[in-house]
Write a protein that holds these residues in place. Structure first.
Motif, PDB file in Angstrom:
ATOM      1  N   UNK A  26       0.839  -1.203   0.000  1.00 33.84           N
ATOM      2  CA  UNK A  26       0.000   0.000   0.000  1.00 33.84           C
ATOM      3  C   UNK A  26       0.874   1.253   0.000  1.00 33.84           C
ATOM      4  N   UNK A  27       1.895   1.253   0.859  1.00 35.70           N
ATOM      5  CA  UNK A  27       2.817   2.388   0.912  1.00 35.70           C
ATOM      6  C   UNK A  27       3.547   2.561  -0.421  1.00 35.70           C
ATOM      7  N   UNK A  36       7.714   9.837  -5.114  1.00 36.46           N
ATOM      8  CA  UNK A  36       8.650   9.881  -3.991  1.00 36.46           C
ATOM      9  C   UNK A  36       9.541   8.647  -3.894  1.00 36.46           C
ATOM     10  N   UNK A  37       9.697   7.901  -4.953  1.00 35.28           N
ATOM     11  CA  UNK A  37      10.591   6.749  -4.922  1.00 35.28           C
ATOM     12  C   UNK A  37       9.922   5.498  -4.379  1.00 35.28           C
ATOM     13  N   UNK A  38      10.749   4.597  -3.856  1.00 42.78           N
ATOM     14  CA  UNK A  38      10.279   3.311  -3.342  1.00 42.78           C
ATOM     15  C   UNK A  38       9.817   3.444  -1.890  1.00 42.78           C
ATOM     16  N   UNK A  39       8.916   2.553  -1.493  1.00 41.57           N
ATOM     17  CA  UNK A  39       8.455   2.530  -0.103  1.00 41.57           C
ATOM     18  C   UNK A  39       9.513   1.847   0.757  1.00 41.57           C
ATOM     19  N   UNK A  59      -9.109  -1.073   5.034  1.00 39.37           N
ATOM     20  CA  UNK A  59      -8.942  -2.395   4.435  1.00 39.37           C
ATOM     21  C   UNK A  59      -8.311  -2.355   3.061  1.00 39.37           C
ATOM     22  N   UNK A  60      -7.372  -1.441   2.837  1.00 41.20           N
ATOM     23  CA  UNK A  60      -6.703  -1.384   1.542  1.00 41.20           C
ATOM     24  C   UNK A  60      -5.929  -2.667   1.292  1.00 41.20           C
ATOM     25  N   UNK A  61      -6.009  -3.160   0.074  1.00 43.77           N
ATOM     26  CA  UNK A  61      -5.297  -4.378  -0.309  1.00 43.77           C
ATOM     27  C   UNK A  61      -4.643  -4.149  -1.667  1.00 43.77           C
ATOM     28  N   UNK A  62      -3.612  -3.301  -1.656  1.00 45.08           N
ATOM     29  CA  UNK A  62      -2.878  -3.034  -2.894  1.00 45.08           C
ATOM     30  C   UNK A  62      -1.951  -4.204  -3.204  1.00 45.08           C
ATOM     31  N   UNK A  63      -1.748  -4.429  -4.487  1.00 49.03           N
ATOM     32  CA  UNK A  63      -0.752  -5.422  -4.906  1.00 49.03           C
ATOM     33  C   UNK A  63       0.643  -4.784  -4.873  1.00 49.03           C
ATOM     34  N   UNK A  64       0.673  -3.457  -4.940  1.00 48.68           N
ATOM     35  CA  UNK A  64       1.933  -2.727  -4.971  1.00 48.68           C
ATOM     36  C   UNK A  64       2.311  -2.261  -6.358  1.00 48.68           C
ATOM     37  N   UNK A  65       1.555  -2.684  -7.351  1.00 47.38           N
ATOM     38  CA  UNK A  65       1.857  -2.311  -8.736  1.00 47.38           C
ATOM     39  C   UNK A  65       0.892  -1.263  -9.281  1.00 47.38           C
ATOM     40  N   UNK A  66      -0.149  -0.943  -8.543  1.00 49.73           N
ATOM     41  CA  UNK A  66      -1.137   0.045  -8.999  1.00 49.73           C
ATOM     42  C   UNK A  66      -0.486   1.420  -9.144  1.00 49.73           C
ATOM     43  N   UNK A  67      -0.992   2.197 -10.079  1.00 50.13           N
ATOM     44  CA  UNK A  67      -0.471   3.551 -10.309  1.00 50.13           C
ATOM     45  C   UNK A  67      -1.028   4.554  -9.298  1.00 50.13           C
TER      46      UNK A  67
END
Length: 171
Positions: A26-27, A36-39, A59-67
């Motif tokens: 998510x971050x 801001x670069x990588x989390x 309840x955010x469930x990001x894959x980490x690839x979303x824009x």
């Protein structure tokens, strides 16, 4: 460094994101969206201080690839039953160009805006470090009653310094 409490604007009102299910993917989306670069971390528990207003996302469930954060799975855009002591935060590898990293909706849409808000932003900084190279080292000063003053070191320790570092977004 780009770091702070994650805040989103929805329906013209700023609010926060609950840290339930909050993690590094998510971050990563927040850091990418803000340029801001990588989390580096996804601190829970209002690490950068408690926000105010509605808690828009939970309840955010990001894959980490979303824009954009709005593209991640979540429990809907609405005020959630979550306390501000659970406001989500992000620490990114890049440096903010302004005091508050912020990105507007894309392509002129009316979508949500996103920001990382260090705890010291509301009303301006209340603490600062002076007398050393860079903004993350030096003698601690606090602004009170219209004047800057120093802080006595009696009973001062590492936990106190960690609070100041978090408040200034210095890690």
């Amino acid at each position: 460094r780009c770091a702070g409490r994650v805040e989103v604007q929805h329906g013209g009102h700023w609010g926060t994101v609950c840290d339930d299910d909050w993690g590094l993917p998510d971050a990563a989306v927040v850091c990418r969206q803000l340029g801001c670069g990588a989390a580096l971390a996804a601190p829970p528990g209002a690490w950068f201080g408690e926000g105010s207003g509605p808690i828009w996302l939970n309840g955010l469930r990001c894959r980490g690839t979303e824009e954009r954060l709005a593209l991640c799975r979540h429990r809907g855009w609405r005020p959630h039953v979550c306390a501000h002591e659970e406001d989500a935060s992000a620490v990114c590898s890049g440096h903010a160009r302004a005091r508050c990293a912020q990105v507007p909706p894309t392509h002129g849409s009316q979508g949500p805006m996103l920001a990382l808000t260090p705890a010291s932003l509301p009303g301006g900084p209340t603490v600062r470090l002076v007398g050393a190279a860079g903004r993350c080292a030096g003698r601690l000063e606090i602004f009170h009653a219209g004047h800057w003053g120093t802080v006595c070191d009696d009973l001062w320790g590492l936990p106190d310094a960690e609070v100041v570092c978090r408040q200034l977004g210095c890690g």
